[in-house]
Design a protein around this motif. Structure first.
Motif, PDB file in Angstrom:
ATOM      1  N   ALA A  66       2.544   1.661  -3.361  1.00 21.44           N
ATOM      2  CA  ALA A  66       1.587   2.115  -4.380  1.00 21.44           C
ATOM      3  C   ALA A  66       1.309   3.614  -4.212  1.00 21.44           C
ATOM      4  O   ALA A  66       0.998   4.307  -5.190  1.00 21.44           O
ATOM      5  N   ALA A  67       1.446   4.101  -2.978  1.00 22.21           N
ATOM      6  CA  ALA A  67       1.243   5.537  -2.720  1.00 22.21           C
ATOM      7  C   ALA A  67       2.517   6.344  -3.003  1.00 22.21           C
ATOM      8  O   ALA A  67       2.570   7.545  -2.714  1.00 22.21           O
TER       9      ALA A  67
ATOM     10  N   GLY B 156       0.815  -1.214   0.000  1.00 19.48           N
ATOM     11  CA  GLY B 156       0.000   0.000   0.000  1.00 19.48           C
ATOM     12  C   GLY B 156       0.850   1.267   0.000  1.00 19.48           C
ATOM     13  O   GLY B 156       0.575   2.221  -0.746  1.00 19.48           O
ATOM     14  N   LEU B 157       1.886   1.276   0.840  1.00 19.69           N
ATOM     15  CA  LEU B 157       2.731   2.479   0.907  1.00 19.69           C
ATOM     16  C   LEU B 157       3.498   2.659  -0.400  1.00 19.69           C
ATOM     17  O   LEU B 157       3.651   3.789  -0.890  1.00 19.69           O
TER      18      LEU B 157
ATOM     19  N   ALA C 276      -2.372   7.752   0.933  1.00 20.25           N
ATOM     20  CA  ALA C 276      -2.285   7.883  -0.535  1.00 20.25           C
ATOM     21  C   ALA C 276      -2.960   9.183  -0.987  1.00 20.25           C
ATOM     22  O   ALA C 276      -2.414   9.924  -1.820  1.00 20.25           O
ATOM     23  N   ASP C 277      -4.135   9.482  -0.423  1.00 22.94           N
ATOM     24  CA  ASP C 277      -4.845  10.730  -0.788  1.00 22.94           C
ATOM     25  C   ASP C 277      -3.998  11.945  -0.425  1.00 22.94           C
ATOM     26  O   ASP C 277      -3.866  12.895  -1.186  1.00 22.94           O
TER      27      ASP C 277
ATOM     28  N   ILE D 108      -3.779   3.366   4.720  1.00 24.28           N
ATOM     29  CA  ILE D 108      -3.105   3.474   3.416  1.00 24.28           C
ATOM     30  C   ILE D 108      -3.892   4.421   2.509  1.00 24.28           C
ATOM     31  O   ILE D 108      -3.308   5.272   1.817  1.00 24.28           O
TER      32      ILE D 108
ATOM     33  N   ARG E  12      -0.779  12.088   0.014  1.00 21.24           N
ATOM     34  CA  ARG E  12       0.435  12.144  -0.823  1.00 21.24           C
ATOM     35  C   ARG E  12       0.111  12.746  -2.201  1.00 21.24           C
ATOM     36  O   ARG E  12       0.884  13.530  -2.729  1.00 21.24           O
ATOM     37  N   ARG E  13      -1.034  12.364  -2.749  1.00 17.56           N
ATOM     38  CA  ARG E  13      -1.445  12.950  -4.048  1.00 17.56           C
ATOM     39  C   ARG E  13      -1.599  14.454  -3.914  1.00 17.56           C
ATOM     40  O   ARG E  13      -1.187  15.220  -4.776  1.00 17.56           O
TER      41      ARG E  13
END
Ligand code: GLN
Length: 385
Positions: A300-301, A297-298, A377-378, A373, A380-381
């Motif tokens: 992928a982020a 997960g990390l 991810a949100d 995760i 980080r985007r």
């Protein structure tokens, strides 16, 4: 007031868990597992409260538990400990304090490896000792004999080794341990071994206790934790194992720290050590699956993870991930903006901290890891945008 305490902050694990409680953020900071632990062990504790004595147990621990710890290490690590060589403590933190207070004399130098668990240096200093810090470097965090020789002086008396190592999630190899053992023998040092993660190891790796290496049986204090073995961290049941001349002195430090440890929990841990090997094995697989889930997960982020061979933890490298923030700023922003609590690895340094590594706990249910995760991810985007 004693300056060792007035000068220090609240331990990072409590500080971060308090922020999780206050904000409702998902807590991947302090290492404690989701889940109830092994049911027969919980039942044994409840039964012991109702059916056995709730008065002081023997000061060094119930004989049954001391024997169960010795039997456990004979079975899992090939050690030949007698029950009298095991002192039961109120958690591994008490064991560390008791061992350091019992062994360190004013002016003694104690070799420790950074990053290190945050209790070691204050305890050494409170005992009047001096921590000689040896710095390990990412990504392998290896100990090599030249580092040890560079740190030793005529005042060096002890070495503290955490293996598997929290927060780096690395395990010392047989070669590294043999070199550390030779070094301790050559310089007549005692070793305090924090081995609380000995059963939380992955990919089939087996823990090797330093006390089992040549020359170490008479000069090592091996510290273990039922809280980590059975994922019952709130129980605070741990132990110190050492040859009789050391164990007798360790017991005297323990007797004026906590004196004893709750007897019902001691009975239950004895039961668990005797009957729950399959649960421990299954838990190891469950934590490994959590590690793999968090890593995927990390990554992928867009975060670069460091290897995790053991413990409840995995770290990310901020610089390698293209994040131009130090670990403390990253952790603060992750709590406030993403609602996820983590631990800045600089908290594991007494000085000259590495500031680009952040530790995540993966000992959580899948849904909790997935939710964290997703939030990371949100966030980080949003950083990129
Ligand atoms: N060992 C735990 C961790 O690294 C913390 C233990 C504690 O908070 N006393 O997260």
């Amino acid at each position: 007031m004693n300056p060792v305490y007035t000068a220090m902050g609240t331990t990072i694990f409590e500080a971060m868990s308090a922020r999780a409680r206050e904000t409702g953020a998902i807590n991947l900071g302090q290492g404690f597992a989701d889940g109830r632990g092994p049911e027969p062990v919980l039942q044994a504790a409840a039964n012991a409260i109702l059916e056995k004595s709730n008065q002081y147990p023997p000061m060094p621990g119930l004989t049954e538990l001391r024997q169960a710890v010795a039997d456990h290490y004979a079975r899992h690590q090939g050690l030949n400990l007698a029950a009298e060589e095991v002192i039961i403590t109120s958690g591994a933190t008490e064991a560390l304090a008791a061992a350091i207070l019992a062994l360190v004399e004013p002016g003694d130098e104690v070799i420790c490896f950074q990053p290190l668990y945050d209790a070691y240096v204050p305890l050494i200093e409170r005992a009047g000792g001096v921590a000689k810090l040896v710095r390990l470097e990412p990504p392998h965090w290896r100990i090599d004999p030249a580092m040890l020789e560079a740190a030793v002086t005529s005042r060096t008396r002890h070495l503290i080794l955490c293996n598997p190592l929290n927060p780096t999630a690395t395990m010392s190899s047989a070669g590294e341990l043999a070199a550390i053992a030779d070094f301790c023998v050559a310089h007549n040092l005692t070793a305090i071994c924090d081995e609380v993660w000995e059963h939380v190891t992955f990919d089939g790796a087996r823990h090797l206790p330093l006390i089992g290496f040549p020359g170490m049986r008479e000069r090592t204090v091996k510290i273990g934790s039922a809280g980590k073995i059975f994922a019952l961290t709130g129980w605070k049941v741990g132990w110190m194992c050492a040859a009789p001349p050391i164990a007798r002195v360790l017991a005297k430090a323990h007797q004026f720290l906590t004196f004893t440890t709750p007897p019902n929990l001691q009975w239950a841990v004895a039961e668990g050590l005797a009957t729950q090997d399959a649960w421990v094995q299954e838990a190891r697989h469950r934590f490994q699956a959590g590690r793999d889930r968090l890593k995927a997960g990390l990554e992928a982020a867009g975060l670069v993870t460091l290897p995790s061979a053991a413990t409840y933890f995995m770290s990310i490298d901020l610089a390698a991930s293209g994040i131009a923030m130090d670990d403390v700023s990253f952790c603060n922003r992750l709590i406030e903006e993403a609602g996820v609590v983590t631990i800045p690895v600089s908290a594991f340094y007494a000085r000259d901290a590495v500031t680009n590594v952040v530790r995540f706990a993966f000992c959580k249910q899948d849904a909790v890891l997935d939710a964290a995760i997703g939030k990371i991810a949100d966030w980080r985007r949003g950083l990129n945008g």
